[in-house]
Design a protein around this motif. Structure first.
Motif, PDB file in Angstrom:
ATOM      1  N   LEU A  12      60.758 -11.068  37.712  1.00 56.57           N
ATOM      2  CA  LEU A  12      59.311 -11.158  37.866  1.00 56.57           C
ATOM      3  C   LEU A  12      58.598 -10.779  36.571  1.00 56.57           C
ATOM      4  O   LEU A  12      58.670  -9.646  36.110  1.00 56.57           O
ATOM      5  CB  LEU A  12      58.851 -10.265  39.016  1.00 56.57           C
ATOM      6  N   GLY A  13      57.910 -11.759  36.006  1.00 57.72           N
ATOM      7  CA  GLY A  13      57.200 -11.547  34.756  1.00 57.72           C
ATOM      8  C   GLY A  13      56.134 -10.474  34.861  1.00 57.72           C
ATOM      9  O   GLY A  13      55.923  -9.707  33.920  1.00 57.72           O
ATOM     10  N   ALA A  14      55.455 -10.378  36.000  1.00 60.75           N
ATOM     11  CA  ALA A  14      54.405  -9.371  36.163  1.00 60.75           C
ATOM     12  C   ALA A  14      54.963  -7.963  35.980  1.00 60.75           C
ATOM     13  O   ALA A  14      54.276  -7.083  35.438  1.00 60.75           O
ATOM     14  CB  ALA A  14      53.755  -9.507  37.543  1.00 60.75           C
ATOM     15  N   GLU A  15      56.202  -7.763  36.395  1.00 62.52           N
ATOM     16  CA  GLU A  15      56.800  -6.436  36.243  1.00 62.52           C
ATOM     17  C   GLU A  15      57.127  -6.142  34.786  1.00 62.52           C
ATOM     18  O   GLU A  15      56.968  -5.024  34.320  1.00 62.52           O
ATOM     19  CB  GLU A  15      58.029  -6.314  37.139  1.00 62.52           C
ATOM     20  N   ILE A  16      57.582  -7.155  34.060  1.00 61.09           N
ATOM     21  CA  ILE A  16      57.847  -6.966  32.630  1.00 61.09           C
ATOM     22  C   ILE A  16      56.539  -6.750  31.888  1.00 61.09           C
ATOM     23  O   ILE A  16      56.361  -5.766  31.172  1.00 61.09           O
ATOM     24  CB  ILE A  16      58.584  -8.181  32.036  1.00 61.09           C
ATOM     25  N   PHE A  17      55.605  -7.685  32.064  1.00 60.95           N
ATOM     26  CA  PHE A  17      54.369  -7.638  31.304  1.00 60.95           C
ATOM     27  C   PHE A  17      53.506  -6.439  31.691  1.00 60.95           C
ATOM     28  O   PHE A  17      52.897  -5.801  30.829  1.00 60.95           O
ATOM     29  CB  PHE A  17      53.589  -8.941  31.467  1.00 60.95           C
ATOM     30  N   GLY A  18      53.447  -6.136  32.986  1.00 60.90           N
ATOM     31  CA  GLY A  18      52.662  -4.980  33.430  1.00 60.90           C
ATOM     32  C   GLY A  18      53.197  -3.678  32.863  1.00 60.90           C
ATOM     33  O   GLY A  18      52.432  -2.818  32.413  1.00 60.90           O
ATOM     34  N   LEU A  55      61.606 -16.966  33.673  1.00 58.88           N
ATOM     35  CA  LEU A  55      61.252 -15.990  34.697  1.00 58.88           C
ATOM     36  C   LEU A  55      60.902 -16.700  35.997  1.00 58.88           C
ATOM     37  O   LEU A  55      60.770 -17.925  36.038  1.00 58.88           O
ATOM     38  CB  LEU A  55      60.051 -15.165  34.222  1.00 58.88           C
ATOM     39  N   ALA A  56      60.716 -15.930  37.057  1.00 61.47           N
ATOM     40  CA  ALA A  56      60.248 -16.496  38.318  1.00 61.47           C
ATOM     41  C   ALA A  56      58.934 -17.219  38.049  1.00 61.47           C
ATOM     42  O   ALA A  56      58.107 -16.738  37.286  1.00 61.47           O
ATOM     43  CB  ALA A  56      60.050 -15.385  39.340  1.00 61.47           C
ATOM     44  N   GLY A  57      58.763 -18.375  38.611  1.00 58.04           N
ATOM     45  CA  GLY A  57      57.547 -19.141  38.400  1.00 58.04           C
ATOM     46  C   GLY A  57      57.601 -20.074  37.205  1.00 58.04           C
ATOM     47  O   GLY A  57      56.688 -20.841  36.975  1.00 58.04           O
ATOM     48  N   GLY A  58      58.675 -20.013  36.407  1.00 56.97           N
ATOM     49  CA  GLY A  58      58.870 -20.968  35.336  1.00 56.97           C
ATOM     50  C   GLY A  58      58.443 -20.550  33.944  1.00 56.97           C
ATOM     51  O   GLY A  58      58.626 -21.303  33.000  1.00 56.97           O
ATOM     52  N   THR A  59      57.865 -19.375  33.766  1.00 59.99           N
ATOM     53  CA  THR A  59      57.465 -18.924  32.429  1.00 59.99           C
ATOM     54  C   THR A  59      58.698 -18.545  31.623  1.00 59.99           C
ATOM     55  O   THR A  59      59.588 -17.870  32.128  1.00 59.99           O
ATOM     56  CB  THR A  59      56.528 -17.693  32.526  1.00 59.99           C
ATOM     57  N   VAL A  74      64.984  -0.422  31.340  1.00 60.65           N
ATOM     58  CA  VAL A  74      64.170  -0.724  32.513  1.00 60.65           C
ATOM     59  C   VAL A  74      64.563  -2.098  33.047  1.00 60.65           C
ATOM     60  O   VAL A  74      64.645  -3.067  32.285  1.00 60.65           O
ATOM     61  CB  VAL A  74      62.666  -0.697  32.163  1.00 60.65           C
ATOM     62  N   VAL A  75      64.806  -2.167  34.343  1.00 58.67           N
ATOM     63  CA  VAL A  75      65.238  -3.405  34.999  1.00 58.67           C
ATOM     64  C   VAL A  75      64.146  -3.841  35.981  1.00 58.67           C
ATOM     65  O   VAL A  75      63.882  -3.145  36.957  1.00 58.67           O
ATOM     66  CB  VAL A  75      66.568  -3.197  35.755  1.00 58.67           C
ATOM     67  N   PRO A  76      63.506  -4.989  35.720  1.00 59.66           N
ATOM     68  CA  PRO A  76      62.503  -5.485  36.662  1.00 59.66           C
ATOM     69  C   PRO A  76      63.158  -6.116  37.881  1.00 59.66           C
ATOM     70  O   PRO A  76      64.345  -6.432  37.870  1.00 59.66           O
ATOM     71  CB  PRO A  76      61.747  -6.537  35.840  1.00 59.66           C
ATOM     72  N   ILE A 108      72.657   6.675  28.972  1.00 57.90           N
ATOM     73  CA  ILE A 108      71.273   6.242  28.826  1.00 57.90           C
ATOM     74  C   ILE A 108      70.678   6.053  30.224  1.00 57.90           C
ATOM     75  O   ILE A 108      71.257   5.352  31.061  1.00 57.90           O
ATOM     76  CB  ILE A 108      71.206   4.930  28.017  1.00 57.90           C
ATOM     77  N   PRO A 109      69.529   6.679  30.492  1.00 57.57           N
ATOM     78  CA  PRO A 109      68.903   6.513  31.811  1.00 57.57           C
ATOM     79  C   PRO A 109      68.514   5.063  32.067  1.00 57.57           C
ATOM     80  O   PRO A 109      68.122   4.334  31.158  1.00 57.57           O
ATOM     81  CB  PRO A 109      67.653   7.395  31.740  1.00 57.57           C
ATOM     82  N   VAL A 110      68.617   4.676  33.341  1.00 60.43           N
ATOM     83  CA  VAL A 110      68.238   3.338  33.776  1.00 60.43           C
ATOM     84  C   VAL A 110      67.159   3.498  34.842  1.00 60.43           C
ATOM     85  O   VAL A 110      67.327   4.258  35.788  1.00 60.43           O
ATOM     86  CB  VAL A 110      69.448   2.570  34.358  1.00 60.43           C
ATOM     87  N   ALA A 111      66.051   2.785  34.665  1.00 58.22           N
ATOM     88  CA  ALA A 111      64.961   2.794  35.629  1.00 58.22           C
ATOM     89  C   ALA A 111      64.788   1.395  36.176  1.00 58.22           C
ATOM     90  O   ALA A 111      65.126   0.417  35.496  1.00 58.22           O
ATOM     91  CB  ALA A 111      63.660   3.259  34.969  1.00 58.22           C
ATOM     92  N   ALA A 112      64.285   1.289  37.385  1.00 57.68           N
ATOM     93  CA  ALA A 112      64.091  -0.020  38.005  1.00 57.68           C
ATOM     94  C   ALA A 112      62.669  -0.152  38.516  1.00 57.68           C
ATOM     95  O   ALA A 112      62.035   0.829  38.887  1.00 57.68           O
ATOM     96  CB  ALA A 112      65.080  -0.203  39.148  1.00 57.68           C
ATOM     97  N   ILE A 113      62.207  -1.381  38.515  1.00 60.17           N
ATOM     98  CA  ILE A 113      60.915  -1.712  39.109  1.00 60.17           C
ATOM     99  C   ILE A 113      61.210  -2.576  40.324  1.00 60.17           C
ATOM    100  O   ILE A 113      61.889  -3.591  40.233  1.00 60.17           O
ATOM    101  CB  ILE A 113      60.031  -2.482  38.101  1.00 60.17           C
ATOM    102  N   CYS A 114      60.720  -2.157  41.489  1.00 57.86           N
ATOM    103  CA  CYS A 114      60.827  -2.932  42.731  1.00 57.86           C
ATOM    104  C   CYS A 114      62.292  -3.221  43.071  1.00 57.86           C
ATOM    105  O   CYS A 114      63.117  -2.313  43.034  1.00 57.86           O
ATOM    106  CB  CYS A 114      59.985  -4.204  42.606  1.00 57.86           C
ATOM    107  N   VAL A 115      62.641  -4.466  43.365  1.00 56.97           N
ATOM    108  CA  VAL A 115      64.010  -4.787  43.747  1.00 56.97           C
ATOM    109  C   VAL A 115      64.954  -4.797  42.550  1.00 56.97           C
ATOM    110  O   VAL A 115      66.138  -5.085  42.705  1.00 56.97           O
ATOM    111  CB  VAL A 115      64.129  -6.125  44.521  1.00 56.97           C
ATOM    112  N   GLY A 116      64.461  -4.433  41.359  1.00 53.80           N
ATOM    113  CA  GLY A 116      65.346  -4.232  40.212  1.00 53.80           C
ATOM    114  C   GLY A 116      66.341  -3.124  40.505  1.00 53.80           C
ATOM    115  O   GLY A 116      67.385  -3.016  39.868  1.00 53.80           O
ATOM    116  N   ALA A 117      66.028  -2.302  41.520  1.00 55.73           N
ATOM    117  CA  ALA A 117      66.933  -1.217  41.912  1.00 55.73           C
ATOM    118  C   ALA A 117      68.244  -1.739  42.475  1.00 55.73           C
ATOM    119  O   ALA A 117      69.258  -1.050  42.444  1.00 55.73           O
ATOM    120  CB  ALA A 117      66.257  -0.319  42.948  1.00 55.73           C
TER     121      ALA A 117
END
Length: 118
Positions: A12-18, A55-59, A74-76, A108-117
């Motif tokens: 999801l691009g919104a998670e990367i860009f946000g 990305l999702a949506g074609g970008t 960080v994993v979106p 190295i710590p790994v963090a996730a956004i949403c279903v990136g978990a």
């Protein structure tokens, strides 16, 4: 702080860009209010193969060289429509899962956004 954001097909691009934009704003505020001479965050969007991904949506997003030793990975999350898609989708991300595992084993710590978990 060196932060690597892992982009991959269908994420999801919104998670990367946000996320990147939030750290950009934090850097701007640190400069304005604390007089920080340089950015606090060095954020790079990278992937496991090639120079870009869709990305999702074609970008399409281009990758930057990864940090040799990031302070955080960080994993979106990714797009899906039905629960039945989850397992096949996760299997298709084997190279990304291997990278996450290697990074984590290096301490190295790994963090996730949403279903990136997942």
């Amino acid at each position: 702080m060196k932060i690597t954001v892992l982009a991959y097909p269908g994420c999801l691009g919104a998670e990367i860009f946000g996320f990147c934009d939030s750290l950009l704003i934090a850097d701007r505020m640190a400069a304005a209010y604390m007089g920080a001479a340089k950015p606090l965050f060095d954020v790079r969007v990278t992937g496991v193969a090639g120079r870009s991904t869709t990305l999702a949506g074609g970008t399409r997003v281009r990758f930057h060289p990864a940090h040799r030793k990031p302070d955080l990975l960080v994993v979106p999350g990714f797009d899906f429509q039905r629960i039945a898609e989850l397992q096949p989708r996760l299997r298709a991300l084997g190279a990304q899962a291997a990278l996450i595992s290697r990074v984590f084993r290096r301490g190295i710590p790994v963090a996730a956004i949403c279903v990136g978990a997942f």
